[in-house]
Design a protein around this motif. Structure first.
Motif, short mmCIF file in Angstrom:
data_model
loop_
_atom_site.label_atom_id
_atom_site.label_comp_id
_atom_site.label_asym_id
_atom_site.label_seq_id
_atom_site.Cartn_x
_atom_site.Cartn_y
_atom_site.Cartn_z
N LYS A 179 0.85 -1.19 0.00
CA LYS A 179 0.00 0.00 0.00
C LYS A 179 0.88 1.24 0.00
N GLU A 180 0.33 2.33 -0.48
CA GLU A 180 1.11 3.56 -0.58
C GLU A 180 1.66 3.96 0.79
N GLY A 181 2.95 4.18 0.84
CA GLY A 181 3.64 4.57 2.07
C GLY A 181 4.11 3.40 2.91
N LYS A 182 3.52 2.20 2.70
CA LYS A 182 3.88 1.04 3.52
C LYS A 182 5.20 0.40 3.07
N GLU A 183 5.73 0.83 1.91
CA GLU A 183 7.04 0.33 1.52
C GLU A 183 8.13 0.87 2.44
N ASN A 184 7.80 1.89 3.23
CA ASN A 184 8.70 2.38 4.27
C ASN A 184 8.49 1.49 5.50
N MET A 185 9.40 0.54 5.68
CA MET A 185 9.20 -0.44 6.74
C MET A 185 10.48 -0.68 7.51
N LEU A 186 10.30 -1.15 8.74
CA LEU A 186 11.40 -1.52 9.62
C LEU A 186 11.02 -2.83 10.30
N PHE A 187 11.89 -3.81 10.23
CA PHE A 187 11.65 -5.07 10.93
C PHE A 187 12.99 -5.72 11.25
N GLY A 188 12.95 -6.72 12.12
CA GLY A 188 14.19 -7.42 12.47
C GLY A 188 14.01 -8.28 13.71
N SER A 189 15.12 -8.65 14.30
CA SER A 189 15.11 -9.48 15.50
C SER A 189 16.43 -9.28 16.24
N VAL A 190 16.33 -9.10 17.56
CA VAL A 190 17.50 -8.95 18.42
C VAL A 190 17.32 -9.89 19.60
N GLY A 191 18.31 -10.74 19.87
CA GLY A 191 18.14 -11.70 20.96
C GLY A 191 19.46 -12.19 21.50
N ALA A 192 19.39 -12.81 22.69
CA ALA A 192 20.57 -13.38 23.34
C ALA A 192 20.11 -14.55 24.20
N GLY A 193 21.05 -15.50 24.40
CA GLY A 193 20.72 -16.65 25.23
C GLY A 193 21.93 -17.14 26.01
N GLY A 210 23.28 -20.64 28.48
CA GLY A 210 22.94 -22.01 28.82
C GLY A 210 23.96 -22.65 29.72
N THR A 211 23.73 -23.93 29.97
CA THR A 211 24.65 -24.70 30.80
C THR A 211 25.97 -24.90 30.05
N LYS A 212 27.01 -25.34 30.79
CA LYS A 212 28.34 -25.60 30.23
C LYS A 212 28.93 -24.35 29.56
N LYS A 213 28.54 -23.18 30.06
CA LYS A 213 29.04 -21.90 29.57
C LYS A 213 28.70 -21.66 28.10
N HIS A 214 27.61 -22.24 27.64
CA HIS A 214 27.18 -22.03 26.28
C HIS A 214 26.43 -20.70 26.16
N LEU A 215 26.75 -19.95 25.09
CA LEU A 215 26.16 -18.63 24.85
C LEU A 215 25.79 -18.49 23.37
N GLN A 216 24.80 -17.65 23.13
CA GLN A 216 24.46 -17.30 21.75
C GLN A 216 23.78 -15.94 21.74
N GLY A 217 23.91 -15.25 20.60
CA GLY A 217 23.27 -13.95 20.44
C GLY A 217 23.13 -13.63 18.97
N HIS A 218 22.15 -12.81 18.64
CA HIS A 218 21.95 -12.42 17.25
C HIS A 218 21.26 -11.07 17.21
N GLY A 219 21.36 -10.42 16.08
CA GLY A 219 20.65 -9.17 15.86
C GLY A 219 20.62 -8.84 14.39
N ASN A 220 19.46 -8.43 13.89
CA ASN A 220 19.38 -7.91 12.53
C ASN A 220 18.29 -6.86 12.46
N ILE A 221 18.62 -5.75 11.87
CA ILE A 221 17.69 -4.64 11.67
C ILE A 221 17.63 -4.37 10.17
N ASN A 222 16.39 -4.33 9.63
CA ASN A 222 16.19 -4.18 8.20
C ASN A 222 15.27 -2.98 7.95
N LYS A 223 15.72 -2.07 7.10
CA LYS A 223 14.98 -0.83 6.82
C LYS A 223 14.84 -0.68 5.32
N SER A 224 13.62 -0.33 4.85
CA SER A 224 13.43 -0.14 3.42
C SER A 224 12.58 1.09 3.16
#
Length: 923
Positions: free
Chosen positions: A215-229, A231-245
């Motif tokens: 729709k008109e104007g809706k092509e201006n968008m922002l979406f993504g995902s940012v997270g971290a985790g 766990g046991t045994k010193k396990h770690l993970q993280g991610h992030g992505n930001i998308n703009k159009s």
């Protein structure tokens, strides 16, 4: 939910739409079914080429509105109500042509044909407030979203999805389908993306594409995902992505880091696995419990795309895109294995035991720029010019520390060799390519005669590319060799390597086509410079190793001219009924190959030249019964020649590992001739839940093929390159069957079955005795997906592989071998509520061989819960390898030996993570 399903069961409405003035049937008219008093559509379809329509599972006991729309005609509405199991035929339904086009302006109907494009009006379908484009696809007629994420329209695969006429944040359609808010979409377009010239060759061989119009104007968008985790045994993970159009630009910035064997190949993979809708049972970025070793990884990157046009034009593209990424990997691999010969002279002395530890740090930075200008809409009297260019840069560094121990217990070799290695590698690469395609000038007629000159009938294609690489390798190796039968052979080695390598590759191509003829020219040039300096430290004194130190220059030039002829032998197109085509394609091709190596190592000075004639021939037949089914098949023959190059003929021997040596050969080696015959084809249905079958078979006959001649001499296994005078045969095949099933409202299932295999003979020499090994391998891959829309998803995946080898010339079976590996996995996703999901997967891995069996069951489970109004805050609790059965066992079935061993692998752990998904559509 059960009552709702029952209320739609066993009903059917149908009819035929006709022009009231001319009494002709009206095809491609929009048919929409509404519940009276509501604006959202319940069902939609299009009339077929006979003007017929059919809608099943309409609601019962409720007043419904059936609406018909077609450009140039007045809308028709019929009110009705169905009883349980009622089937209603409306017969012939008349539509009146509009008398005033201006007065005919109305809202876009739920479905319509706009020229050759099918359009679905998104606002006509009422969905959940957090629905995405994929949820909308599940409501549209003709479209199937398969369990593995593939999309088809009337049985035809839709491999690409555009947004406002351009690629959307990479090449994976899930990024668009599972992120874009349905409320921001104006319409969906489905069309045949082929050029007009391609459509003329085969009107019904459609190549589908989908375009999401915002729709008109809706092509201006922002979406993504940012997270971290954590766990046991010193396990770690993280991610992030930001998308703009915006209407012209797309921008992504992303990061991923973990120490749980999650290997990210590119940014697209991260975006695909962190969508708003959720990946369900198809996650391919998760802890890999089959990976050898333990991986710690950090990846950062970004991309930018600019659209010079900024318009929603799918056949006219003008884009530039840049990507940049940086990756850091640490791999710790520990391995212990035992190998034994399959045909030993001494059964008691028949093993080789190995152990190793390897710690590798690898860093790589990559950048890529791509420019694309495409115009596939042809205009009379004009040519089309399509061109693209791509450039990529790469810089990498690797630091490696390893130790290895090998214990030989053979009849002629009882020794031990230990090596410590510390080294680094630096690599820089620049690659580029550019393409230009110029079509023939489009038809212009004057006085019913074609008004094009000879040169205007020609089409052209140009291509140029190159790759430049600098590589520097420095390492220190310390070796200790102990011979248990002759102590005089014992020795210590302390060797420094300084290896400089540069390479250049340039290639170009030019082709010109006139009607059925195409003349191609391809040329490539490749050269390398080696400066290898190897120094041994003997009694604390450095001495140049003249066997390994050398300066070498290699040059290779290949020119391949060809003339091809493509002829339609017979074809017929009966509009609205069927089309068939029989064609012949032949190519006469030559190859002129020259290479020369100049080296300070005399035995590495080599000059070769080959002149080859490599023709090909293909016969193709296709048939399509419009709207029902189609099939195509072809049979092809081609001849090729393979050459033995420098490192196969004159390998360099490093005696820091004295137990093994590859000698190559000093005998003249002829090119290996390869005759190939192949058969392939496909059958497909033209309906929503269509059956698709693909098959392929190939037979190759090798003349003067190359093989290994293995000699188990005193204290050394020696390998020589030998040419076999006997012919070698290879046959391989593949078969694929795909079928989706409609069970009942919101319940679907899809099945995919793939079979493949190969059969061939391979000659080899063991201590001068020829063996003819017959190798047979067959595989089967079965995937079944069951989906209850927005409630439950189940996937059952099976992979079975059987291998058998036997020596045709042997009088006994001691060199025979067989093995079977079977992997069966069950994955499920259950939506307890719209916010709460439980996921689990169980993989059974079994391997059976002549010598050893192994079994393991890997069970992982997680649950996620969404919070906030937009469902964009997610907490996840996961547990991996619940049964503690991942043990790292493996085996390899080689041609002359069997190896089994253990590797360090990932084992059970727990993790809690939190992710936030920002979403904004419109300013």
């Amino acid at each position: 939910m059960g009552v709702s399903l029952c209320l739609h069961a066993q009903t059917k409405i149908q009819g035929v739409l006709v022009d009231s003035a001319y009494n002709k049937v009206l095809d491609a008219a929009g048919v929409s079914l509404f519940q009276k008093g509501k604006t959202s559509v319940d069902k939609v379809t299009l009339t077929d080429r006979y003007g017929k329509f059919e809608i099943t599972e309409s609601a019962i006991g409720k007043p419904m509105i059936l609406e018909f729309s077609l450009q140039g005609y007045e809308k028709v509405k019929i009110e009705f109500q169905l009883q349980a199991n009622e089937k209603k035929d409306f017969g012939r339904i008349n539509m009146n042509q509009v008398t005033n086009e201006i007065e005919a302006i109305d809202l876009i109907p739920p479905v319509r044909m706009n020229g050759d494009t099918i359009e679905f009006n998104a606002d006509a379908f009422e969905l959940d407030s957090n629905a995405v484009v994929e949820d909308l696809l599940n409501k549209l007629p003709g479209i199937v979203v398969w369990g593995d994420g593939e999309v088809t329209y009337n049985g035809r695969k839709v491999p690409t999805i555009l947004v406002n006429g351009k690629p959307f944040f990479g090449s994976d359609m899930a990024i668009a389908l599972q992120n874009i808010d349905k409320k921001a979409v104006k319409k969906l377009q489905v069309y045949d993306k082929r050029s007009e010239e391609e459509k003329k060759k085969d009107p019904l061989d459609e190549k589908m594409e989908m375009n999401v119009v915002m729709k008109e104007g809706k092509e201006n968008m922002l979406f993504g995902s940012v997270g971290a985790g954590a766990g046991t045994k010193k396990h770690l993970q993280g991610h992030g992505n930001i998308n703009k159009s915006t209407s012209k630009t797309q921008f992504t910035i992303a990061y991923s880091g973990n120490n749980v064997n999650k290997d990210l190949y590119n940014i697209d993979q991260l975006l695909r696995n962190t969508t708003f809708k959720g990946i369900g049972v198809n996650a391919d970025f998760d802890s890999d419990f089959q990976r050898q070793g333990i991986l710690t990884q950090h990846v950062a990157g970004g991309s930018y795309q600019y659209d010079f046009l900024g318009t929603n034009t799918v056949f006219n593209k003008h884009l530039i895109k840049g990507d940049i990424s940086s990756k850091w990997n640490n791999n710790l691999n520990i391995n212990e294995s035992t190998s034994f010969l399959l045909n030993p002279e001494d059964k008691e002395h028949n093993t080789r035991s190995s152990s190793s530890i390897n710690d590798n740090n690898y860093q790589i930075q990559q950048a890529n720029v791509k420019y694309d200008r495409q115009n596939n809409r042809m205009e009379s009297g004009k040519r089309t010019f399509n061109y693209s260019a791509n450039m990529n840069l790469q810089n990498s560094k690797s630091d490696n520390n390893s130790t290895s121990n090998t214990l030989y217990d053979y009849q002629n070799n009882q020794s031990k060799n230990s090596i410590e290695n510390a080294g680094s590698n630096l690599n820089q690469t620049l690659g580029f390519n550019a393409n230009l395609n110029v079509s023939t000038k489009q038809e212009v007629f004057m006085d019913n005669k074609e008004a094009k000159s000879f040169f205007e009938k020609l089409s052209y294609s140009f291509q140029i590319g190159g790759n430049f690489q600098n590589n520097k390798d420095e390492s220190i190796k310390r070796g200790e060799y102990t011979n248990f039968t002759d102590a005089a052979l014992n020795r210590l080695s302390n060797r420094n390597y300084d290896i400089d390598f540069e390479s250049r590759r340039l290639n170009g191509g030019f082709s010109v086509s006139l009607k059925s003829f195409t003349f191609n020219n391809n040329i490539s040039y490749y050269s390398t410079d080696n400066n290898d300096q190897v120094v041994d430290l003997i009694n604390s004194s450095p001495q140049v190793n003249n066997s390994l130190s050398h300066i070498s220059n290699y040059h290779e030039l290949v020119y391949e001219p060809s003339l091809s002829y493509d002829k339609n032998l017979k074809n017929k197109y009966l509009d609205g009924r069927y089309y068939y085509n029989l064609s012949l394609t032949s190519e006469l091709k030559g190859r002129f190959h020259r290479n020369e190596n100049q080296s300070t190592l005399d035995y590495r000075n080599l000059k070769q030249q080959f002149n080859s004639f490599i023709p090909s021939l293909r016969m193709s037949y296709s048939y399509n019964k419009l709207g029902v089914y189609g099939f195509n098949q072809s049979i092809a023959y081609n001849y090729n020649e393979e050459y033995a190059f420098l490192n196969r003929l004159r390998p360099i021997y490093d005696d820091i590992n004295p137990g093994y040596r590859h000698y190559g050969t000093n005998n003249p080696i002829k090119p290996t001739g390869v005759h190939s015959v192949s058969l392939n084809g496909a059958y497909y249905q033209s309906k929503q839940y269509a059956t698709n079958v693909f098959y392929f078979a190939n037979y190759k006959y090798y003349m003067d093929g190359l093989t290994d001649s293995i000699v188990y001499s005193e204290n050394e296994q020696q390998n020589y390159t030998a040419q076999v005078p006997n012919g070698m045969h290879a046959f391989n095949y593949s078969l694929s069957f795909k079928k989706p099933f409609f069970i009942k409202k919101d319940h679907t299932m899809s099945l995919e079955l793939n079979m493949n295999g190969n059969l061939g003979n391979k000659f080899q020499y063991i201590d001068g005795n020829m063996q003819e090994m017959i190798n047979i391998r067959n595989g089967l891959d079965l995937k079944i997906y069951y989906t209850r829309l927005n409630k439950f998803q189940l996937a059952w995946k099976n992979d079975l592989s059987a291998y058998k080898r036997y020596d045709k010339k042997a009088d006994d079976d001691k060199n025979n071998y067989n093995s079977i590996t079977w992997s069966s996995g069950l994955a499920a996703a259950y939506f307890i509520t719209k916010r709460w999901v439980v996921n689990t997967n169980i993989d059974n891995r079994s391997s059976f061989s002549k010598f050893q069996d192994n079994h393991a069951v890997i069970w992982n489970a997680n649950t996620t819960y969404r919070m906030l109004k937009g469902n964009n805050l997610e907490v996840k609790v996961a547990v991996y390898d619940l049964l503690r059965q991942n043990k790292g066992f493996y085996f390899n079935d080689g041609v002359t030996e069997f190896t089994s061993g253990y590797r360090n692998i990932l084992t059970q752990y727990y993790m809690v993570s939190l992710s936030y998904m920002p979403r904004k559509f419109g300013k």
